[in-house]
Design a protein around this motif. Structure first.
Motif, PDB file in Angstrom:
ATOM      1  N   ALA A  28       0.755  -1.320   0.086  1.00 28.21           N
ATOM      2  CA  ALA A  28       0.061   0.039   0.006  1.00 28.21           C
ATOM      3  C   ALA A  28       0.886   1.322   0.016  1.00 28.21           C
ATOM      4  N   ASN A  29       2.295   1.132  -0.101  1.00 34.05           N
ATOM      5  CA  ASN A  29       3.225   2.266  -0.046  1.00 34.05           C
ATOM      6  C   ASN A  29       2.899   3.026   1.331  1.00 34.05           C
ATOM      7  N   ILE A  30       2.908   2.443   2.241  1.00 35.49           N
ATOM      8  CA  ILE A  30       2.690   3.055   3.675  1.00 35.49           C
ATOM      9  C   ILE A  30       4.035   2.722   4.454  1.00 35.49           C
ATOM     10  N   ASP A  31       4.773   3.759   4.733  1.00 35.21           N
ATOM     11  CA  ASP A  31       5.893   3.369   5.854  1.00 35.21           C
ATOM     12  C   ASP A  31       5.522   2.842   7.174  1.00 35.21           C
ATOM     13  N   LEU A  32       6.275   2.201   7.785  1.00 39.37           N
ATOM     14  CA  LEU A  32       6.144   1.599   9.334  1.00 39.37           C
ATOM     15  C   LEU A  32       7.528   1.904  10.014  1.00 39.37           C
ATOM     16  N   LEU A  33       7.230   2.690  10.896  1.00 37.93           N
ATOM     17  CA  LEU A  33       8.179   3.153  11.867  1.00 37.93           C
ATOM     18  C   LEU A  33       8.165   2.379  13.383  1.00 37.93           C
ATOM     19  N   MET A  34       8.815   1.798  14.071  1.00 36.01           N
ATOM     20  CA  MET A  34       8.899   1.182  15.221  1.00 36.01           C
ATOM     21  C   MET A  34       9.763   2.071  16.173  1.00 36.01           C
ATOM     22  N   MET A  35       9.078   2.360  17.085  1.00 40.50           N
ATOM     23  CA  MET A  35       9.719   3.317  18.254  1.00 40.50           C
ATOM     24  C   MET A  35       9.311   3.139  19.428  1.00 40.50           C
ATOM     25  N   PRO A  36      10.027   3.344  20.644  1.00 36.69           N
ATOM     26  CA  PRO A  36       9.420   3.272  21.824  1.00 36.69           C
ATOM     27  C   PRO A  36       8.439   4.500  22.160  1.00 36.69           C
ATOM     28  N   LEU A  37       7.294   4.041  22.433  1.00 34.28           N
ATOM     29  CA  LEU A  37       6.080   5.003  22.808  1.00 34.28           C
ATOM     30  C   LEU A  37       5.444   5.027  24.056  1.00 34.28           C
ATOM     31  N   ILE A  38       4.789   5.845  24.790  1.00 31.47           N
ATOM     32  CA  ILE A  38       4.461   5.681  26.207  1.00 31.47           C
ATOM     33  C   ILE A  38       3.647   4.598  26.330  1.00 31.47           C
ATOM     34  N   ASP A  39       3.534   3.967  27.512  1.00 30.49           N
ATOM     35  CA  ASP A  39       3.096   2.356  27.730  1.00 30.49           C
ATOM     36  C   ASP A  39       1.730   2.062  27.108  1.00 30.49           C
ATOM     37  N   ASN A  40       0.912   3.057  27.306  1.00 29.33           N
ATOM     38  CA  ASN A  40      -0.501   2.839  26.754  1.00 29.33           C
ATOM     39  C   ASN A  40      -0.898   3.071  25.387  1.00 29.33           C
ATOM     40  N   THR A  41      -0.010   3.305  24.491  1.00 32.44           N
ATOM     41  CA  THR A  41       0.125   3.770  23.236  1.00 32.44           C
ATOM     42  C   THR A  41       0.525   2.772  22.498  1.00 32.44           C
ATOM     43  N   GLY A  42      -0.076   1.889  21.627  1.00 33.08           N
ATOM     44  CA  GLY A  42       0.220   0.908  20.551  1.00 33.08           C
ATOM     45  C   GLY A  42       0.799   1.345  19.404  1.00 33.08           C
TER      46      GLY A  42
END
Length: 147
Positions: A28-42
């Motif tokens: 779908a030409n959508i980028d994925l970025l994985m990074m630490p977020l606050i605990d309750n944010t998926g």
């Protein structure tokens, strides 16, 4: 499933190969970025009319992130990138439960399609929670099926 979600689901199935959430984003030409977020944010989505990125919490369990990725993808497809922070910011909080439920419903349907249908049929809904690596709270989004 409501006609709005069903129509979008069928369109996604026709347009994309449903092998994994990550592959779906690539197609779908959508980028994925994985990074630490606050605990309750998926996760959350950043989108404009030319570019979209799904950001997910790298501290969360990998299997649960499959659902989070599909949930955020569903927001892009169903709601044009509008999100709960947007609706809260403009004072239209009454739309939050509706768009979250719609995104959860579509995400669950897509997630189930990415797994072996014969294996899925053998499991109860409670077993599916563990198989898919999702929270019990999402049990209500698993469609009815015979098993």
């Amino acid at each position: 499933m409501c006609p709005f979600i069903e129509k979008n689901y069928e369109e996604i199935k026709r347009k994309y190969t449903l092998t994994s959430p990550q592959e779906l984003l690539k197609e779908a030409n959508i980028d994925l970025l994985m990074m630490p977020l606050i605990d309750n944010t998926g996760g959350f989505t950043i989108a404009n009319n030319r570019y979209s990125t799904v950001v997910v919490n790298s501290d969360w369990d990998e299997h649960y992130l499959d659902f989070v990725i599909l949930h955020e993808f569903s927001h892009l497809v169903l709601h044009g990138g509008s999100s709960t922070p947007y609706y809260r910011r403009i004072g239209a909080g009454r739309f939050v439960p509706k768009i979250e439920n719609e995104a959860n419903e579509l995400a669950m349907k897509l997630l189930l399609d990415m797994h072996d249908p014969e294996e899925i049929k053998r499991l109860t809904k409670s077993q599916l929670i563990y198989y898919l690596g999702i929270d019990e709270d999402l049990l209500r989004y698993i469609p009815k099926f015979d098993n």
